[in-house]
Design an enzyme around this catalytic site. Structure first.
Site, short mmCIF file in Angstrom:
data_model
loop_
_atom_site.label_atom_id
_atom_site.label_comp_id
_atom_site.label_asym_id
_atom_site.label_seq_id
_atom_site.Cartn_x
_atom_site.Cartn_y
_atom_site.Cartn_z
N CYS A 11 0.87 -1.18 0.00
CA CYS A 11 0.00 0.00 0.00
C CYS A 11 0.90 1.23 0.00
CB CYS A 11 -0.87 0.00 1.26
SG CYS A 11 -2.06 1.34 1.33
N CYS A 23 -0.07 5.10 6.36
CA CYS A 23 -0.63 5.32 7.71
C CYS A 23 0.36 4.80 8.77
CB CYS A 23 -1.97 4.61 7.87
SG CYS A 23 -3.22 5.21 6.71
N1 SAH Z 1 -6.80 1.20 2.89
C1 SAH Z 1 -8.14 0.99 3.33
C2 SAH Z 1 -8.40 -0.46 3.55
C3 SAH Z 1 -7.63 -1.06 4.68
S1 SAH Z 1 -8.82 -1.49 5.83
C4 SAH Z 1 -8.44 1.83 4.54
O1 SAH Z 1 -7.55 2.53 4.98
O2 SAH Z 1 -9.56 1.87 4.99
C5 SAH Z 1 -7.98 -1.84 7.22
C6 SAH Z 1 -8.54 -1.08 8.39
O3 SAH Z 1 -7.71 -1.42 9.51
C7 SAH Z 1 -8.42 0.41 8.21
O4 SAH Z 1 -9.43 1.07 8.90
C8 SAH Z 1 -7.09 0.67 8.85
O5 SAH Z 1 -6.95 2.03 9.18
C9 SAH Z 1 -7.16 -0.25 10.04
N2 SAH Z 1 -5.87 -0.58 10.61
C10 SAH Z 1 -4.68 -0.66 10.03
N3 SAH Z 1 -3.71 -0.97 10.91
C11 SAH Z 1 -4.33 -1.10 12.09
C12 SAH Z 1 -3.88 -1.41 13.40
N4 SAH Z 1 -2.61 -1.64 13.66
N5 SAH Z 1 -4.80 -1.47 14.38
C13 SAH Z 1 -6.12 -1.23 14.13
N6 SAH Z 1 -6.60 -0.94 12.92
C14 SAH Z 1 -5.70 -0.86 11.91
#
Ligand code: SAH
Length: 345
Positions: A110, A114
């Protein structure tokens, strides 16, 4: 290379025309591919010569399950698939009371960056083809023996960064001649690519839209989600409103609770202000700790207090159960582990 499994029935029909074959064979081929056949010889109602021609021109790729981990606690199963080019992606099967749900990946890696997410650490390798998303649903069903009724696009990758392929996947998986999964049983999650939210809304699909919000102010969101610099909250929230106006589908907001970053009662108030007037549902997710990140999950008490404040302010908020916590089920973690292990060998 053209993959028949990414094509619609009319497209396969066109291709058959070029091979001097009758159009009705398109539906037969489509149905076989969507049953997960490994080769054309399994398509027993096709003439042998056609099977041979297709095999030569359009190889069928199927993913290989290189890891399978099953939670002893809740039956969640996580698959790590090796794709035809050697790249790996993850799929998680969760067993909810309303039906078996798969969480699929939409890209290898990706590029959204984030701060709390394991999927983005190595950047984007490549988008997934439509058939590679379909295969995750299909082969999770075949390997587990459990019928899949629901899909969430919440695995590795940003679905709206790969929109044309994702739309094709939705069309394929929804097909009555294929897996026939209802659009109402599908959720797409995005970190907030505003123009793509508008593009998706214009299509008026009946899928649910989830927004990874994770912060109620630009200041907080900028710290943990670089995408907010391109599409800040004053652009994102109106886009959500437009999406709601077009589709009448309530928007889901995901909010990972991070200790000392976004979990104060003041933050809950800010979130209430932000969502005012928008039919919304907030999903609070206790942060999954990622080895490489200094961010820590909020305490249970902080999550409970936050939820209570939202409910009191009139916004429905649920706390997501953490399924599969004993098997690295949050996305990106298993792929990273596997890639590191195989690199070290
Ligand atoms: N790129 C898209 C799809 C990924 S969904 C998006 O950002 O929505 C995965 C979900 O899990 C997203 O809401 C992401 O922010 C969250 N996520 C990622 N890493 C995480 C973590 N360590 N703990 C909790 N949620 C997390």
């Amino acid at each position: 290379m053209k993959h028949l499994k990414s094509m619609t029935i009319p497209e396969i029909g066109e291709l058959l025309k070029g091979l001097n074959q009758p159009a009705f064979r398109a539906k037969q081929i489509f149905s076989w591919l969507h049953k997960g056949v490994q080769g054309y010889d399994e398509m027993t109602n096709l003439p042998k010569t056609l099977r041979d021609t297709l095999a030569e021109q359009f190889p069928i790729c199927v993913p290989e399950a290189v890891r399978r981990q099953e939670s002893q606690k809740d039956g969640t199963i996580k698959f790590l698939w090796k794709l035809a080019d050697g790249n790996c992606v993850e799929t998680v099967l969760m067993r909810y009371h309303y039906g078996n749900t798969v969480c699929i990946s939409t890209e290898v890696g990706c590029r959204m960056g984030c701060a709390f997410c394991a999927s983005t650490l190595g950047g984007l390798v490549r988008p997934l083809e439509p058939y590679e998303m379909l295969d995750q649903v299909l082969f999770t069903q075949l390997e587990s023996g459990l019928p899949i009724s629901h899909i969430v696009l919440m695995g590795i990758g940003e679905p709206l960064d790969n929109l044309p392929n994702v739309l094709r996947f939705l069309e394929l998986v929804n097909s009555p001649d294929g897996m026939n999964i209802s659009m109402r049983h599908i959720s797409l999650s995005t970190c907030g690519l505003v123009p793509k939210i508008d593009e998706l809304g214009d299509l008026k699909l009946q899928i649910s839209l989830a927004i990874s919000l994770h912060g109620p102010t630009n200041e907080i969101r900028n710290r943990i989600m670089p995408v907010n610099k391109a599409y800040p909250l004053e652009e994102l929230l109106p886009a959500c409103r437009r999406y709601y106006d077009k589709t009448s589908r309530r928007i889901h907001f995901e909010y990972a609770m991070i200790d000392g970053v976004n979990d104060s009662l003041q933050n809950a108030d800010q979130l209430l202000q932000l969502l005012k007037g928008l039919p919304a549902h907030v999903n609070l997710i206790p942060l999954n700790h990622v080895e490489e990140s200094p961010l820590k999950p909020s305490s249970k008490a902080a999550v409970a207090a936050f939820q209570k404040a939202l409910e009191k302010g009139g916004v429905t908020a649920t706390v997501r159960r953490t399924l599969g916590s004993d098997i690295d089920a949050s996305c990106g973690q298993l792929r990273r582990k596997y890639t590191r292990q195989t690199e070290n060998h």
